[in-house]
Design a protein around this motif. Structure first.
Motif, PDB file in Angstrom:
ATOM      1  N   ALA A  32     -12.112 -22.174  -0.680  1.00 12.17           N
ATOM      2  CA  ALA A  32     -10.681 -22.127  -0.336  1.00 12.17           C
ATOM      3  C   ALA A  32     -10.542 -21.358   0.967  1.00 12.17           C
ATOM      4  CB  ALA A  32      -9.894 -21.493  -1.479  1.00 12.17           C
ATOM      5  N   GLY A  33     -10.114 -20.085   0.898  1.00 10.05           N
ATOM      6  CA  GLY A  33     -10.045 -19.282   2.119  1.00 10.05           C
ATOM      7  C   GLY A  33     -11.401 -18.772   2.568  1.00 10.05           C
ATOM      8  N   GLY A  34     -12.326 -18.639   1.604  1.00  8.59           N
ATOM      9  CA  GLY A  34     -13.688 -18.229   1.922  1.00  8.59           C
ATOM     10  C   GLY A  34     -13.930 -16.740   1.947  1.00  8.59           C
ATOM     11  N   HIS A  35     -12.922 -15.921   1.642  1.00 12.02           N
ATOM     12  CA  HIS A  35     -13.089 -14.475   1.786  1.00 12.02           C
ATOM     13  C   HIS A  35     -13.920 -13.861   0.664  1.00 12.02           C
ATOM     14  CE1 HIS A  35     -10.464 -14.509   5.162  1.00 12.02           C
ATOM     15  NE2 HIS A  35      -9.430 -14.945   4.473  1.00 12.02           N
ATOM     16  N   SER A  36     -14.157 -14.589  -0.402  1.00 14.97           N
ATOM     17  CA  SER A  36     -15.014 -14.091  -1.479  1.00 14.97           C
ATOM     18  C   SER A  36     -16.394 -14.722  -1.424  1.00 14.97           C
ATOM     19  CB  SER A  36     -14.371 -14.359  -2.850  1.00 14.97           C
ATOM     20  OG  SER A  36     -13.163 -13.662  -2.989  1.00 14.97           O
ATOM     21  N   ILE A  37     -16.454 -16.049  -1.346  1.00 17.47           N
ATOM     22  CA  ILE A  37     -17.734 -16.732  -1.444  1.00 17.47           C
ATOM     23  C   ILE A  37     -18.597 -16.548  -0.198  1.00 17.47           C
ATOM     24  CG2 ILE A  37     -16.735 -18.917  -0.660  1.00 17.47           C
ATOM     25  CD1 ILE A  37     -19.635 -18.488  -3.157  1.00 17.47           C
ATOM     26  N   ILE A  38     -18.021 -16.569   0.996  1.00 24.05           N
ATOM     27  CA  ILE A  38     -18.823 -16.475   2.221  1.00 24.05           C
ATOM     28  C   ILE A  38     -19.533 -15.120   2.333  1.00 24.05           C
ATOM     29  CG2 ILE A  38     -18.776 -16.535   4.733  1.00 24.05           C
ATOM     30  CD1 ILE A  38     -18.484 -19.273   3.393  1.00 24.05           C
ATOM     31  N   PRO A  39     -18.851 -13.982   2.132  1.00 21.26           N
ATOM     32  CA  PRO A  39     -19.582 -12.715   2.153  1.00 21.26           C
ATOM     33  C   PRO A  39     -20.697 -12.653   1.117  1.00 21.26           C
ATOM     34  CG  PRO A  39     -17.234 -12.314   2.328  1.00 21.26           C
ATOM     35  CD  PRO A  39     -17.394 -13.761   2.007  1.00 21.26           C
ATOM     36  N   MET A  40     -20.457 -13.212  -0.074  1.00 21.25           N
ATOM     37  CA  MET A  40     -21.496 -13.208  -1.100  1.00 21.25           C
ATOM     38  C   MET A  40     -22.684 -14.067  -0.683  1.00 21.25           C
ATOM     39  SD  MET A  40     -19.226 -13.338  -4.605  1.00 21.25           S
ATOM     40  CE  MET A  40     -20.669 -13.261  -5.668  1.00 21.25           C
ATOM     41  N   MET A  41     -22.410 -15.174  -0.005  1.00 15.30           N
ATOM     42  CA  MET A  41     -23.495 -16.019   0.487  1.00 15.30           C
ATOM     43  C   MET A  41     -24.296 -15.313   1.574  1.00 15.30           C
ATOM     44  SD  MET A  41     -21.497 -19.701   0.528  1.00 15.30           S
ATOM     45  CE  MET A  41     -22.849 -20.595   1.347  1.00 15.30           C
ATOM     46  N   LYS A  42     -23.597 -14.583   2.442  1.00 19.92           N
ATOM     47  CA  LYS A  42     -24.292 -13.850   3.501  1.00 19.92           C
ATOM     48  C   LYS A  42     -25.198 -12.766   2.933  1.00 19.92           C
ATOM     49  CE  LYS A  42     -21.071 -14.519   7.350  1.00 19.92           C
ATOM     50  NZ  LYS A  42     -20.178 -13.843   8.323  1.00 19.92           N
ATOM     51  N   LEU A  43     -24.782 -12.159   1.821  1.00 23.10           N
ATOM     52  CA  LEU A  43     -25.591 -11.131   1.178  1.00 23.10           C
ATOM     53  C   LEU A  43     -26.611 -11.712   0.205  1.00 23.10           C
ATOM     54  CD1 LEU A  43     -22.740  -8.556   0.432  1.00 23.10           C
ATOM     55  CD2 LEU A  43     -24.559  -8.325   2.140  1.00 23.10           C
ATOM     56  N   ARG A  44     -26.656 -13.036   0.098  1.00 19.51           N
ATOM     57  CA  ARG A  44     -27.539 -13.756  -0.823  1.00 19.51           C
ATOM     58  C   ARG A  44     -27.256 -13.385  -2.280  1.00 19.51           C
ATOM     59  NH1 ARG A  44     -31.828 -16.464   1.915  1.00 19.51           N
ATOM     60  NH2 ARG A  44     -31.137 -16.669   4.084  1.00 19.51           N
ATOM     61  N   MET A  45     -26.018 -12.953  -2.539  1.00 21.50           N
ATOM     62  CA  MET A  45     -25.597 -12.717  -3.915  1.00 21.50           C
ATOM     63  C   MET A  45     -25.101 -14.012  -4.552  1.00 21.50           C
ATOM     64  SD  MET A  45     -23.603  -9.091  -3.386  1.00 21.50           S
ATOM     65  CE  MET A  45     -23.171  -8.934  -5.121  1.00 21.50           C
ATOM     66  N   ALA A  46     -24.831 -14.997  -3.735  1.00 23.51           N
ATOM     67  CA  ALA A  46     -24.492 -16.348  -4.189  1.00 23.51           C
ATOM     68  C   ALA A  46     -25.224 -17.327  -3.281  1.00 23.51           C
ATOM     69  CB  ALA A  46     -22.987 -16.584  -4.124  1.00 23.51           C
ATOM     70  N   ALA A  47     -25.761 -18.374  -3.873  1.00 25.80           N
ATOM     71  CA  ALA A  47     -26.523 -19.346  -3.085  1.00 25.80           C
ATOM     72  C   ALA A  47     -26.251 -20.761  -3.568  1.00 25.80           C
ATOM     73  CB  ALA A  47     -28.012 -19.035  -3.155  1.00 25.80           C
ATOM     74  N   PRO A  48     -24.988 -21.215  -3.460  1.00 24.06           N
ATOM     75  CA  PRO A  48     -24.694 -22.593  -3.886  1.00 24.06           C
ATOM     76  C   PRO A  48     -25.417 -23.608  -3.002  1.00 24.06           C
ATOM     77  CG  PRO A  48     -22.848 -21.669  -2.662  1.00 24.06           C
ATOM     78  CD  PRO A  48     -23.808 -20.547  -2.871  1.00 24.06           C
TER      79      PRO A  48
END
Length: 288
Positions: A32-48
């Motif tokens: 959506a806005g990306g303010h939750s998922i993108i930081p998590m992806m950058k920290l490799r806490m999420a890897a969809p």
């Protein structure tokens, strides 16, 4: 850090977005806005492995009045909520709350759907939606359903939303004209999550509270609807004894963590302080 590799999808319809989610299951995440998922992806806490950008789905945007309720598309931004004349006249507490979320740059991209669907107990809109008795329209492979905000949140980042479903809209009953409202938020600095926050919507009749709704932000694993506090306040004149009992009932349901915002005991007490302030301001508006 740099996110891992993923396949980017930009559907143009809700059906297309749901089909992508259904075909890739847990490996896909909506954006959506990306303010939750993108930081998590950058920290490799999420890897969809698949990221589904919803910004091209026109049906997920807009604000309208429909059958005594306000319907807000999930991809409507906080900035658009603030600028809406319809919300200003019917649901001014939404603008008040949106202005306390993060900063203007984030509000230009952050969406109401992302805020309510993520399950983050620090987000402001979930408790507000519980206070307003809102419901979420949800679409999946088996069709559409509606989930009450008060039933949606199960634990931190866990909701009643199935992996292949999307929140498409928020439906909010229009409160009576002349209702009082307030969202009080204590935070360490501009842009921060709440140390504690309280939402109040009430109506007055003959000097007494004829209806009241209270919810709390970031003092538990989920937003908290303070049902017992609402029952205590309804029918009262908001006298000091009644307010004290309601605040005590609201504080009793909190389970905040001790963190950089303060120890748990402090955050519980601040939830009570925010509720007192919100009640006073809501009553002043209802009587004014």
């Amino acid at each position: 850090m740099i996110p891992g590799e993923f396949t980017y999808h930009r559907p143009s319809t809700v059906a297309e977005a749901v089909a992508i989610l259904a075909s890739h299951g847990d490996e896909a995440r909506p954006l959506a806005g990306g303010h939750s998922i993108i930081p998590m992806m950058k920290l490799r806490m999420a890897a969809p492995e698949h990221l589904i950008d919803l910004s091209g789905v026109a049906d997920l945007k807009g604000i309208r009045e429909e059958g005594g309720a306000i319907v807000i598309g999930a991809m409507t931004t906080q900035h658009e909520l603030i600028a809406s004349d319809l919300l200003a006249s019917k649901l001014p507490i939404i603008r008040e709350t949106s202005l306390l979320i993060a900063d203007p740059q984030i509000r230009y991209l952050g969406t109401i759907g992302g805020n309510v669907a993520n399950g983050d107990p620090g987000n402001d809109m979930p408790a507000l939606m519980q206070c307003l008795n809102a419901s979420y329209k949800v679409v999946g492979p088996n069709g559409e359903r509606e989930i009450a905000a008060r039933d949606f949140y199960e634990a931190a980042y866990f909701t009643a939303l199935a992996p292949e479903e999307l929140v498409t809209a928020v439906v909010i009953p229009v409160p009576p004209a002349g209702h009082g409202f307030a969202y009080e938020k204590l935070k360490r600095k501009v842009g921060d999550y709440a140390t504690a926050a309280a939402a109040v919507v009430l109506t007055m009749s003959g000097g007494s509270v004829s209806s009241c709704s209270v919810a709390l932000t970031n003092v538990g694993d989920t937003p908290l609807y303070a049902a017992e506090a609402c029952d205590i306040l309804t029918g009262s004149t908001l006298d000091a004894d009644t307010v004290n009992r309601a605040v005590a009932a609201a504080e009793a349901i909190t389970r905040p963590a001790s963190d950089g915002r303060g120890p748990a005991e402090y955050r519980t007490k601040m939830a009570g302080v925010m509720l007192r302030r919100a009640l006073a301001r809501a009553a002043e508006r209802a009587n004014g």
